[in-house]
Design a protein around this motif. Structure first.
Motif, PDB file in Angstrom:
ATOM      1  N   ILE A 122       9.223  -3.155  -5.382  1.00 49.92           N
ATOM      2  CA  ILE A 122       9.048  -3.770  -4.212  1.00 49.92           C
ATOM      3  C   ILE A 122       8.054  -3.847  -4.034  1.00 49.92           C
ATOM      4  CG2 ILE A 122       8.103  -2.902  -2.275  1.00 49.92           C
ATOM      5  CD1 ILE A 122      10.367  -0.175  -1.946  1.00 49.92           C
ATOM      6  N   ILE A 123       6.826  -3.718  -4.882  1.00 46.54           N
ATOM      7  CA  ILE A 123       5.501  -4.417  -5.197  1.00 46.54           C
ATOM      8  C   ILE A 123       5.844  -5.741  -5.497  1.00 46.54           C
ATOM      9  CG2 ILE A 123       3.149  -4.469  -6.859  1.00 46.54           C
ATOM     10  CD1 ILE A 123       3.567  -1.014  -6.851  1.00 46.54           C
ATOM     11  N   ILE A 124       6.971  -6.252  -6.652  1.00 49.05           N
ATOM     12  CA  ILE A 124       7.126  -7.659  -6.972  1.00 49.05           C
ATOM     13  C   ILE A 124       7.255  -8.013  -5.969  1.00 49.05           C
ATOM     14  CG2 ILE A 124       8.607  -8.717  -9.281  1.00 49.05           C
ATOM     15  CD1 ILE A 124       7.614  -5.821 -11.249  1.00 49.05           C
TER      16      ILE A 124
ATOM     17  N   PHE B 113       1.014  -1.003  -0.170  1.00 50.07           N
ATOM     18  CA  PHE B 113      -0.282   0.351  -0.256  1.00 50.07           C
ATOM     19  C   PHE B 113       0.860   1.175  -0.393  1.00 50.07           C
ATOM     20  CE2 PHE B 113      -2.075   2.921   2.558  1.00 50.07           C
ATOM     21  CZ  PHE B 113      -2.864   3.643   1.947  1.00 50.07           C
ATOM     22  N   LEU B 114       1.855   1.837   0.515  1.00 48.89           N
ATOM     23  CA  LEU B 114       2.801   2.608   0.942  1.00 48.89           C
ATOM     24  C   LEU B 114       3.244   2.824  -0.443  1.00 48.89           C
ATOM     25  CD1 LEU B 114       4.268   2.386   3.982  1.00 48.89           C
ATOM     26  CD2 LEU B 114       2.110   3.719   3.331  1.00 48.89           C
TER      27      LEU B 114
ATOM     28  N   ILE C 154       9.258   5.515  -8.718  1.00 51.34           N
ATOM     29  CA  ILE C 154       8.184   4.507  -9.278  1.00 51.34           C
ATOM     30  C   ILE C 154       8.613   3.511 -10.279  1.00 51.34           C
ATOM     31  CG2 ILE C 154       6.697   4.968 -11.274  1.00 51.34           C
ATOM     32  CD1 ILE C 154       6.323   7.744 -11.500  1.00 51.34           C
ATOM     33  N   VAL C 155      10.002   3.204 -10.687  1.00 51.00           N
ATOM     34  CA  VAL C 155      10.858   1.590 -10.436  1.00 51.00           C
ATOM     35  C   VAL C 155      10.740   1.334  -9.448  1.00 51.00           C
ATOM     36  CG1 VAL C 155      12.270   0.904 -11.709  1.00 51.00           C
ATOM     37  CG2 VAL C 155      11.276   2.877 -12.799  1.00 51.00           C
TER      38      VAL C 155
ATOM     39  N   ILE D  66       4.162   5.622  -5.759  1.00 49.85           N
ATOM     40  CA  ILE D  66       3.246   5.567  -6.747  1.00 49.85           C
ATOM     41  C   ILE D  66       3.124   7.340  -7.261  1.00 49.85           C
ATOM     42  CG2 ILE D  66       2.928   4.660  -9.414  1.00 49.85           C
ATOM     43  CD1 ILE D  66       4.188   2.200  -7.290  1.00 49.85           C
ATOM     44  N   GLY D  67       1.473   7.068  -7.423  1.00 51.54           N
ATOM     45  CA  GLY D  67       0.880   7.655  -6.479  1.00 51.54           C
ATOM     46  C   GLY D  67       1.216   9.387  -6.447  1.00 51.54           C
ATOM     47  N   TYR D  68       2.364   9.582  -5.680  1.00 51.92           N
ATOM     48  CA  TYR D  68       2.718  10.817  -5.955  1.00 51.92           C
ATOM     49  C   TYR D  68       3.619  10.896  -6.147  1.00 51.92           C
ATOM     50  CZ  TYR D  68       5.663  14.502  -3.912  1.00 51.92           C
ATOM     51  OH  TYR D  68       6.284  15.734  -3.188  1.00 51.92           O
TER      52      TYR D  68
END
Length: 65
Positions: free
Chosen positions: A46-48, A10-11, A40-41, A16-18
């Motif tokens: 981290i999400i992956i 979530f963080l 962003i990259v 990424i949104g910011y």
């Protein structure tokens, strides 16, 4: 541990949104826009990685059962 992983995901999405608000699409690799692209990259990595961790934990749970 599962709550921690979802919190990190979530963080990363929030970051990424910011970072997309900082991007200058005329010149993506200069100044703050370049830093935004790198963030962003990094957040996508981290999400992956968290997705891989969730998958491996579920496989280990099924294997131990």
């Amino acid at each position: 541990m599962k709550l921690f992983i979802y919190t990190v995901i979530f963080l990363a999405v929030v970051v990424i949104g910011y970072s997309t608000t900082v991007l200058n699409f005329d010149d993506l690799l200069k100044g703050d826009s370049g830093i935004g692209v790198l963030v962003i990259v990094g957040s996508l990595c981290i999400i992956i990685l968290m997705g891989i961790l969730l998958t491996s934990r579920s496989i280990a749970k099924k294997h131990n059962s």
